[in-house]
Design a protein around this motif. Structure first.
Motif, PDB file in Angstrom:
ATOM      1  N   ALA A  42       1.600   2.022  12.098  1.00  9.73           N
ATOM      2  CA  ALA A  42       0.057   2.017  12.989  1.00  9.73           C
ATOM      3  C   ALA A  42      -0.315   4.065  13.270  1.00  9.73           C
ATOM      4  N   LEU A  43       0.156   5.141  13.031  1.00  6.07           N
ATOM      5  CA  LEU A  43      -0.190   6.169  13.569  1.00  6.07           C
ATOM      6  C   LEU A  43      -0.029   6.441  12.203  1.00  6.07           C
ATOM      7  N   ASN A  44       0.537   6.439  10.609  1.00  5.28           N
ATOM      8  CA  ASN A  44       0.283   6.612  10.154  1.00  5.28           C
ATOM      9  C   ASN A  44      -1.522   6.603   9.014  1.00  5.28           C
ATOM     10  N   ILE A  45      -1.627   5.111   9.245  1.00  2.00           N
ATOM     11  CA  ILE A  45      -2.845   4.458   9.106  1.00  2.00           C
ATOM     12  C   ILE A  45      -4.023   5.136   9.948  1.00  2.00           C
ATOM     13  N   TRP A  46      -3.608   5.382  11.018  1.00  2.00           N
ATOM     14  CA  TRP A  46      -4.555   5.638  12.227  1.00  2.00           C
ATOM     15  C   TRP A  46      -5.220   7.416  11.586  1.00  2.00           C
ATOM     16  N   ARG A  47      -3.868   8.070  11.798  1.00  2.00           N
ATOM     17  CA  ARG A  47      -4.243   9.423  10.922  1.00  2.00           C
ATOM     18  C   ARG A  47      -4.887  10.134   9.344  1.00  2.00           C
ATOM     19  N   THR A  48      -4.929   8.336   8.937  1.00  2.00           N
ATOM     20  CA  THR A  48      -5.344   8.975   7.079  1.00  2.00           C
ATOM     21  C   THR A  48      -6.675   8.324   7.617  1.00  2.00           C
ATOM     22  N   GLU A  78       0.930  -1.546  -0.149  1.00  2.00           N
ATOM     23  CA  GLU A  78       0.023   0.096  -0.026  1.00  2.00           C
ATOM     24  C   GLU A  78       0.862   1.343  -0.008  1.00  2.00           C
ATOM     25  N   GLY A  79       1.703   1.076   0.056  1.00  2.00           N
ATOM     26  CA  GLY A  79       3.055   1.815   0.192  1.00  2.00           C
ATOM     27  C   GLY A  79       2.753   3.456   1.587  1.00  2.00           C
ATOM     28  N   LEU A  80       1.823   2.141   2.704  1.00  2.00           N
ATOM     29  CA  LEU A  80       2.257   2.759   3.719  1.00  2.00           C
ATOM     30  C   LEU A  80       3.508   2.751   5.053  1.00  2.00           C
ATOM     31  N   PHE A  81       3.711   3.042   4.375  1.00  2.00           N
ATOM     32  CA  PHE A  81       5.327   3.827   5.811  1.00  2.00           C
ATOM     33  C   PHE A  81       5.388   4.692   6.719  1.00  2.00           C
ATOM     34  N   PRO A  82       6.078   4.666   8.103  1.00  2.00           N
ATOM     35  CA  PRO A  82       5.869   6.030   8.436  1.00  2.00           C
ATOM     36  C   PRO A  82       6.182   7.607   7.772  1.00  2.00           C
ATOM     37  N   GLU A  83       4.910   8.317   8.781  1.00  5.60           N
ATOM     38  CA  GLU A  83       4.883   9.357   7.740  1.00  5.60           C
ATOM     39  C   GLU A  83       6.188  10.321   7.530  1.00  5.60           C
ATOM     40  N   GLY A  84       5.931  10.355   6.595  1.00  6.83           N
ATOM     41  CA  GLY A  84       7.308  11.093   5.469  1.00  6.83           C
ATOM     42  C   GLY A  84       8.116  10.180   4.520  1.00  6.83           C
ATOM     43  N   LEU A  85       7.624   8.815   4.764  1.00  2.00           N
ATOM     44  CA  LEU A  85       8.935   8.024   3.952  1.00  2.00           C
ATOM     45  C   LEU A  85       7.706   7.391   2.923  1.00  2.00           C
TER      46      LEU A  85
END
Length: 612
Positions: A387-393, A326-333
């Motif tokens: 996980a933080l990126n998933i939640w905020r998105t 999904e390209g869901l890495f830590p925010e900023g990556l």
């Protein structure tokens, strides 16, 4: 005058006829009852059934694991028992079968129309057996005795047989004509295959007029390798001993499981669960005391398919796949190569009241890590960032459960449908589950329900999640082959498996294998466990996991390994309940199993390194 005489004559005639009929009925119902019943018995026939020998069970090298031997047994024809001879037979049984108590002997004589099994007389001499037949009510027929050739070693796979109960009659109607039914393992799952056609004894009156011998059930051939099974069990026992020597636990460590799964087929090469039991104890009937003792330590539970545990870091492979796909890495990556600076904790703001500071297992942090080194060092902060990126998105949207959906695609939260009974499915928690629990199980959740912090726990395999070892093995097998299928034991079912293909690229599979290889080599969490293999460790891969348990329980020790990075043939999964660090206990157990799988010299299981 003439009419009166006629009336008197008729009256006397009627009275005489009445007396004759009454006398006849009295003679029929009272005086000739036994004769009448004997006549009826001799005009009707009844059929009784003899248990058939079950089919044999063989391993992958045609080693016989379970078999049935036909042995002479004494039966009692109760139709030939009456008040004049019953004491003779009771005394004979009491003398020759001392294991029977008084109630058991009396129970043999309850059903006067039946043929009752008394006991095994295989140890009786030919002369002694002949003397038995001099007593008219005794009969001798062959009866199948189930034998398990490897005792405890295959107990959770093969299972055992016992006398059918009312529940068995409902599930397997044919068992009404049998004295054996599969109670667990393959014996239960393949009851309809292994059971044979019962023999028939036809009686007319008191005499047997026809005997049709039973027909043996079908054999089954399974993928289990008994040599590997032995190595796996010995490795688990060594690991349990190490855990008890090195870990501080309230209770003694006794429960563990290990699985060897064929990567390409899904066949079970080995499955061991401890504690175990000897199924041969059930052949002649286990005592209540012995049964309760085994039940108390949960020896009948196959923890490989029934043990429910938080998976800890072995679950990180799910978010590893999600991040790449999904390209869901830590925010900023935006790629797997991008790095974050892990300083040992993650601080952030949640509006829902969730914990806002998360501490990594390595207090001083892992330094600059990307997806590969995060797997190698089991860096929690990196995965919390995902996980933080998933939640905020996605909070509050359908994609909020994207991690759970990926987990379910790999089979977590669902039965694998392995051909063994009593498998459990575990739980993959999400908002819907928590909403249900606030009503049905309010003791498990907070009143506010699903929060961002719950997702943070889930992504590292903690919190409300529970999985079985077989689910973990099958999930890794799926990612290594891009194909989901149910694991199996019966080779005869392998052509009927339903396959589900996933869009998993060869590039991803190679990335995964290489990153698993980092774990078992220098700077990896399992390096200490595999260092003894020298250069051979360069082709080994794996993932450690240390799962926290509630209350005073020690951590659960996990390890998933593959025998080769270049050409993986097997996935090895080991779990030790309250065994502590996955790197210290489960990893060295799995290392010894992998040594066997690749034909290397076996070295003892030795305590690894406490990492996670």
């Amino acid at each position: 005058m003439f009419l009166n005489k006629r009336y008197n004559f008729l009256a006397l005639l009627l009275i005489g006829l009445f007396i004759y009929i009454a006398s006849f009925l009295f003679d029929l119902q009272v005086l000739s009852r036994d004769t009448a019943l004997s006549t009826i018995d001799n005009q009707t026939s009844d059929t009784f059934y003899l248990t058939a020998p079950r089919g044999d069970i063989f391993d992958d090298k045609n080693e016989r694991l379970a078999t049935s031997s036909m042995e002479p047994h004494l039966f009692l024809n109760l139709r030939k028992i009456d008040e004049n001879n019953s004491q003779i037979y009771e005394q004979f049984i009491r003398y020759n079968f001392p294991e029977f108590d008084q109630n058991e002997i009396k129970n043999l004589f309850i059903d006067g129309n039946n043929i009752e099994l008394v006991g095994n007389i295989s140890t009786f001499s030919a002369t002694e057996r002949q003397k038995l037949l001099e007593l008219d009510a005794f009969e001798i027929f062959d009866f199948p005795i189930r034998k398990y050739n490897f005792d405890n070693l295959t107990s959770h796979i093969i299972g055992y047989v016992g006398k059918p109960t009312s529940d068995d009659f409902e599930e397997f109607p044919h068992t009404k004509n049998s004295l054996q039914v599969g109670k667990n393992g393959l014996e239960k799952f393949y009851e309809n295959t292994l059971t044979g056609v019962p023999g028939e004894i036809t009686l007319k009156g008191k005499e047997i007029i026809e005997y049709i011998p039973p027909q043996k059930g079908e054999d089954i051939y399974i993928s289990l390798n008994i040599e590997t099974q032995n190595v796996v069990k010995n490795s688990l026992l060594q690991g349990i001993e190490l855990a008890n020597e090195n870990e501080e636990t309230k209770d003694k460590v006794i429960r563990s499981a290990s699985i060897v799964l064929d990567v390409n087929t899904g066949a079970i090469v080995s499955m061991v669960s401890l504690p175990d039991f000897n199924p041969n104890q059930f052949v002649d009937g286990i005592s209540n005391q012995d049964f309760e003792q085994l039940n108390r330590i949960q020896a009948f539970n196959n923890f490989a398919i029934q043990g429910l545990y938080p998976p800890g870091s072995v679950f990180k492979v799910v978010s590893y796949w999600l991040a790449e796909n999904e390209g869901l890495f830590p925010e900023g990556l935006n790629s797997r190569r991008g790095r974050i600076d892990c300083k040992g904790s993650l601080s952030f703001g949640f509006d829902d009241g969730s914990q806002q500071v998360y501490q990594d297992w390595k207090e001083d942090g892992h330094g600059r890590v990307n997806l590969s080194s995060a797997m190698q060092q089991s860096c929690n902060v990196y995965f919390w960032d995902i996980a933080l990126n998933i939640w905020r998105t996605y909070e509050g949207t359908q994609n909020e459960s994207i991690l759970q959906n990926y987990a379910k695609d790999l089979g977590f939260g669902e039965l694998t449908n392995i051909d063994l009974p009593f498998e459990r499915n575990g739980i993959i928690p999400d908002r819907e589950v928590f909403e249900d629990w606030t009503i049905s199980r309010p003791d498990l959740v907070r009143p506010e329900g699903w929060l961002g912090g719950d997702l943070m726990n889930l992504i590292i395999g903690q919190g409300a999640i529970t999985v079985t070892p077989i689910q973990v093995a099958n999930a890794y097998k799926t990612l290594l082959t891009s194909t989901y299928s149910s694991p199996y034991l019966n080779i005869g079912t392998s052509d009927n498996l339903k396959l589900k293909k996933y869009n998993i690229s060869d590039d991803f599979i190679n990335f995964l294998k290489n990153d698993l290889n980092l774990v078992t080599n220098k700077n990896g969490t399992a390096y200490a466990a595999f260092e003894i293999m020298g250069r051979k460790a360069n082709d080994i891969g794996g993932k450690t996991g240390t799962a926290q348990n509630p209350g005073e329980k020690n951590n659960t020790s996990w390890f998933v390994g593959i025998d080769s990075v270049k050409d993986p043939k097997y996935v090895v999964v080991t779990v030790v309940e309250e065994g502590g660090s996955g790197s210290a206990i489960a990893a060295p157990i799995s290392r010894r199993i992998i040594q066997h799988l690749i034909g290397s010299d076996l070295t003892p299981v030795r305590y690894g390194e406490i990492t996670e």
